[in-house]
Design a protein around this motif. Structure first.
Motif, PDB file in Angstrom:
ATOM      1  N   GLY A 180      37.415  39.662  51.739  1.00  0.00           N
ATOM      2  CA  GLY A 180      38.758  40.018  51.315  1.00  0.00           C
ATOM      3  C   GLY A 180      38.808  40.599  49.912  1.00  0.00           C
ATOM      4  N   GLU A 181      40.043  40.843  49.455  1.00  0.00           N
ATOM      5  CA  GLU A 181      40.269  41.578  48.214  1.00  0.00           C
ATOM      6  C   GLU A 181      40.642  40.698  47.030  1.00  0.00           C
ATOM      7  N   GLY A 182      41.275  39.589  47.275  1.00  0.00           N
ATOM      8  CA  GLY A 182      41.797  38.800  46.164  1.00  0.00           C
ATOM      9  C   GLY A 182      43.103  39.391  45.662  1.00  0.00           C
ATOM     10  N   GLU A 183      43.773  38.665  44.788  1.00  0.00           N
ATOM     11  CA  GLU A 183      45.097  39.086  44.330  1.00  0.00           C
ATOM     12  C   GLU A 183      45.139  39.406  42.843  1.00  0.00           C
ATOM     13  N   GLY A 184      44.082  39.149  42.114  1.00  0.00           N
ATOM     14  CA  GLY A 184      44.112  39.335  40.666  1.00  0.00           C
ATOM     15  C   GLY A 184      43.538  40.672  40.241  1.00  0.00           C
ATOM     16  N   GLN A 185      43.103  40.725  38.991  1.00  0.00           N
ATOM     17  CA  GLN A 185      42.563  41.941  38.408  1.00  0.00           C
ATOM     18  C   GLN A 185      41.127  42.182  38.878  1.00  0.00           C
ATOM     19  N   THR A 186      40.585  43.334  38.477  1.00  0.00           N
ATOM     20  CA  THR A 186      39.190  43.679  38.764  1.00  0.00           C
ATOM     21  C   THR A 186      38.397  43.659  37.471  1.00  0.00           C
ATOM     22  N   SER A 203      27.551  46.552  30.827  1.00  0.00           N
ATOM     23  CA  SER A 203      27.882  47.844  30.218  1.00  0.00           C
ATOM     24  C   SER A 203      29.260  48.262  30.706  1.00  0.00           C
ATOM     25  N   ASP A 204      29.880  49.197  30.004  1.00  0.00           N
ATOM     26  CA  ASP A 204      31.173  49.702  30.450  1.00  0.00           C
ATOM     27  C   ASP A 204      31.023  50.418  31.785  1.00  0.00           C
ATOM     28  N   ARG A 205      32.031  50.281  32.636  1.00  0.00           N
ATOM     29  CA  ARG A 205      31.993  50.921  33.950  1.00  0.00           C
ATOM     30  C   ARG A 205      32.121  52.434  33.806  1.00  0.00           C
ATOM     31  N   GLU A 206      31.367  53.172  34.629  1.00  0.00           N
ATOM     32  CA  GLU A 206      31.483  54.639  34.620  1.00  0.00           C
ATOM     33  C   GLU A 206      32.809  55.072  35.224  1.00  0.00           C
ATOM     34  N   ASN A 207      33.286  54.337  36.216  1.00  0.00           N
ATOM     35  CA  ASN A 207      34.540  54.662  36.883  1.00  0.00           C
ATOM     36  C   ASN A 207      35.473  53.471  36.742  1.00  0.00           C
ATOM     37  N   ASN A 208      36.649  53.708  36.182  1.00  0.00           N
ATOM     38  CA  ASN A 208      37.549  52.594  35.885  1.00  0.00           C
ATOM     39  C   ASN A 208      38.396  52.149  37.068  1.00  0.00           C
ATOM     40  N   THR A 209      38.211  52.740  38.242  1.00  0.00           N
ATOM     41  CA  THR A 209      38.968  52.314  39.417  1.00  0.00           C
ATOM     42  C   THR A 209      38.029  51.658  40.422  1.00  0.00           C
ATOM     43  N   CYS A 210      38.593  50.783  41.218  1.00  0.00           N
ATOM     44  CA  CYS A 210      37.844  50.135  42.292  1.00  0.00           C
ATOM     45  C   CYS A 210      38.704  50.237  43.543  1.00  0.00           C
ATOM     46  N   LEU A 211      38.254  51.040  44.490  1.00  0.00           N
ATOM     47  CA  LEU A 211      39.046  51.323  45.679  1.00  0.00           C
ATOM     48  C   LEU A 211      39.234  50.073  46.529  1.00  0.00           C
ATOM     49  N   PRO A 212      40.330  49.996  47.283  1.00  0.00           N
ATOM     50  CA  PRO A 212      40.543  48.876  48.202  1.00  0.00           C
ATOM     51  C   PRO A 212      39.352  48.713  49.149  1.00  0.00           C
TER      52      PRO A 212
END
Length: 749
Positions: free
Chosen positions: A505-511, A531-540
């Motif tokens: 599942g996905e969870g309900e909080g932040q990434t 390290s900092d993420r290269e892509n700041n989004t995480c798809l569903p």
């Protein structure tokens, strides 16, 4: 004490620091005068006596003096003892030595005071700051003068120790209470209802701030003490020589709340050069208050105001605190010079903390590990549970404390716990059923930084990590197989079996906003680089889910290493203590070390529990599964294997700040300086690093678990293979571990 002096002398372990009460009747009776070179020269009988526990100074001793607290200063050098030259040793060094051997402040310091000695002279100059607890922790430098004229071997007289001390807690402000009477140290005990009053007096007498915790003792060998809580020292309390459970106290050490209504309120005072100073309101904010409330074992700040609890009579603290609010101790916070050097009347800051949470974990070195205690009727009580209910109660405790998932439930060692029954899905212990009959105390280790959510059991679920006191899912793109290996290890599970986005599942909080860069060998996810993420989004559908294989059916716990500790065996869905008859212990230990891939057996210390499942091995078996076992109870087995230390890390830093690790094969231009750093995970204090390379070897002590070797003006002689060997003396044995190779090439004109 006489026997202990002989033991420390025979082992070459320096002077006697402490003699702790034994907890077994399996000892042979021995009588010594204290002057014998070994126990062989003492009188012994075969009658049973309580086992003797001794702490020796290990790195320093006082020789040819009048007693424990005086003599010529000698330090351990390459397994032999060396005198120290007067020019290389000052008052601050003396303060550390007196503390190291368990004595009071230095009273006399002079060359030749206790003769010259017959051995070598120490070739370093000590640079102690005076606050270190052991001489091993002090910095040293090369001596300016390599000679030490006759009559300059430094002699030291320390004052007799205070008549109260805390031992065995890793700090002079934490541990079991002992009182000096009639020439020896006695364990201090107190009735249950009087323990907190006695503890308050002890912390006050030692100048250690406020009482944080009073833990239950495990012996009936204590002198009974009665205090009202307002006394300045134990000498003012009433005492009797009937037996009571010993008292263990943890004091705040660096901060105290004064003139308040109880433990959790008062004027804030901090330790400054061995005296206490009030803190000005302008130098103290809400984040600082959060740390202080945590430091003294209370809940969140409820009121913060200048003059709330009076002015005090001493000095004012001359720094401004800059806590971030997450530190566990005020000592851990940064400070800066005050902008305004004055503090107007009425501005000494007063603090009221809320009453502490009604559950906490104590004695485990972290707020997420230790014995479970529950706050009830104005005091902390031990939590106990039936064997079959322990894991459910532990799950509730970890959830209530926000400490992730349960990693381990070691066996308890007391029968003083209030009995709890939980289903496992409750949000707090308040929702569980409890009774006041006594059960073994419950000890819990939670994961603290990571949890697996919505899975089928302990070893599966959606990966979530702690972020600013809330939990965040991890994106599949930021988490790989090596990261998964660390998480599975942290939970005491086997190797990763499935790793996939959306699996649970996905969870309900932040990434989580970082990418993990574990090497796979770390014991905790907190130890991994990020390290900092290269892509700041995480798809569903990309919140990573992890299934670890069921855990190995054997593990070692409580020894600070995966290769040392009490043996536990996974059976019928839970971890059980492994026990063995005396004659079979070494064979079982050999199988355990082999199965854990931890080398060979170094030592089999005596176990301290009778809750172990009996196991019989021939010694040649490849795992405990091949041994015979019985469910009758045997003393728990403790094992120390040879591969105790984790593999150290090695890396090179160039003048521009670039960092190169072993597999990168760094190149260095001629004439440039460079640094090779050896480091290791913080398993045990002390130790040293041997840097081996083609032309020669260099050794440095481990400071904060690392050592930096500087090489000026690189030339062809620096080209070759380097490795770090970490060496440490723990559990009465020398251990070492070697890093991977770092291959350096020298280039340029």
């Amino acid at each position: 004490m006489s026997i202990a002096i002989v033991v420390c002398r025979q082992l070459g372990c320096g002077s006697t620091v402490s003699v702790l009460p034994g907890n077994t009747t399996r000892g042979f009776g021995v009588s010594c005068s204290g002057s014998e070179p070994s126990l062989r020269e003492c009188i012994r009988t075969n009658e049973l006596r309580p086992g003797l526990t001794v702490i020796c100074s290990e790195s320093v001793r006082l020789v040819d003096g009048a007693g424990l607290c005086s003599g010529r200063v000698e330090v351990k050098s390459n397994q032999s003892w060396a005198s120290v030259c007067e020019a290389d040793f000052d008052r601050q060094d003396a303060e550390v030595v007196c503390r190291d051997v368990g004595c009071g402040a230095p009273a006399a310091l002079q060359g030749g005071l206790y003769g010259e000695g017959e051995g070598q002279t120490w070739d370093k100059e000590f640079q102690c700051k005076g606050k270190e607890s052991l001489l091993l922790y002090c910095d040293t430098s090369d001596r300016e003068n390599n000679t030490c004229p006759p009559g300059n071997a430094v002699g030291l007289t320390c004052s007799e120790p205070d008549d109260v001390r805390l031992v065995g807690g890793g700090s002079r402000c934490a541990g079991g209470v002992e009182w000096y009477d009639q020439g020896e140290w006695w364990t201090v005990g107190a009735a249950d209802w009087d323990q907190r009053d006695v503890a308050a007096v002890v912390c006050r007498q030692l100048g250690c701030g406020s009482t944080v915790s009073v833990l239950p003792g495990n012996t009936t060998n204590g002198i009974r003490v009665f205090c009202s809580g307002s006394e300045s020292s134990l000498r003012e309390c009433r005492r009797m020589y009937d037996l009571r459970p010993e008292l263990t106290v943890i004091c705040s050490e660096s901060v105290r709340l004064v003139d308040g209504a109880g433990l959790c309120s008062g004027r804030v005072e901090v330790k400054s050069y061995q005296s206490w100073a009030s803190v000005c309101e302008a130098d103290f904010d809400r984040q600082d208050a959060e740390v202080v409330c945590r430091d003294v074992g209370c809940g969140a700040p409820a009121a913060l105001q200048g003059g709330l609890y009076g002015e005090g009579e001493g000095q004012t603290w001359d720094k401004e605190f800059q806590c971030k609010g997450k530190e566990s101790l005020l000592l851990d916070c940064d400070t800066s010079d005050r902008k305004n050097k004055t503090c107007l009347p009425g501005n000494a800051v007063g603090l009221t903390c809320s009453e502490p949470d009604d559950v906490r974990l104590v004695g485990g070195g972290s707020r997420c590990a230790g014995g479970v205690e529950w706050y009830d009727q104005g005091e902390w009580r031990i939590v106990g549970a039936e064997d079959e209910d322990q894991r459910d109660v532990a799950a509730v405790v970890c959830r209530q404390l926000g400490c992730g998932s349960t990693v381990s439930v070691p066996p308890g060692n007391t029968t003083r716990g209030i009995r709890f029954y939980c289903e496992g899905d409750e949000s707090s212990l308040r929702e569980c059923f409890r009774s006041y009959d006594l059960h073994p105390g419950l000890t819990v280790i939670c994961s603290e930084s990571v949890r697996l959510v919505d899975g089928a059991g302990l070893c599966s679920g959606r990966v979530e990590v702690k972020s600013n006191q809330s939990w965040a899912s991890v994106c599949e793109a930021d988490f790989d197989r090596q990261d998964a290996e660390v998480v599975c290890t942290e939970f005491g599970c086997g190797a990763p079996a499935a790793l996939q986005g959306g699996l649970y599942g996905e969870g309900e909080g932040q990434t989580w906003d970082k990418e993990f860069q574990c090497k796979g060998k770390e014991s905790l996810l907190l130890d991994c680089d990020t390290s900092d993420r290269e892509n700041n989004t995480c798809l569903p559908g990309n919140a990573i889910g992890l299934t670890c294989s069921e855990p190995d059916d054997v593990r070692l716990v409580g020894g600070g290493s995966r290769c040392a500790g009490g043996v536990e065996w996974y059976d019928q869905g839970e971890w059980r203590t492994v026990g063995a008859d005396d004659r079979d212990q070494r064979d079982v230990a050999a199988v355990v070390c082999r199965q854990m891939r931890c080398g060979s057996t170094v030592s089999v210390p005596p176990g301290n529990t009778t809750r172990g499942v009996g196991v019989f091995c021939y010694g040649s078996d490849s795992s405990l599964r091949e041994c015979r076992r019985m469910y009758d109870l045997h003393p728990g087995l403790t094992v120390i294997c040879s591969d105790l230390l984790v593999q150290p890390d090695i890396y090179l830093t160039d003048p521009m700040g670039g960092v190169f690790r072993g597999h990168q094969g760094p190149e260095m231009f001629r004439g440039y300086n460079f640094t090779i750093t050896c480091s290791t995970q913080p398993q045990y204090p002390g130790g040293s690093f041997l840097l081996t390379f083609t032309s020669s070897n260099r050794t440095q002590p481990a400071v904060n678990h690392s050592a930096a070797f500087l090489f000026p003006a690189a030339d062809d002689s620096h080209q070759g293979n380097y490795s770090c060997v970490y060496e440490n003396y723990v559990f009465s044995h020398n251990f070492s571990s070697e890093s991977e190779l770092l291959s350096l090439t020298i280039t340029g004109n």
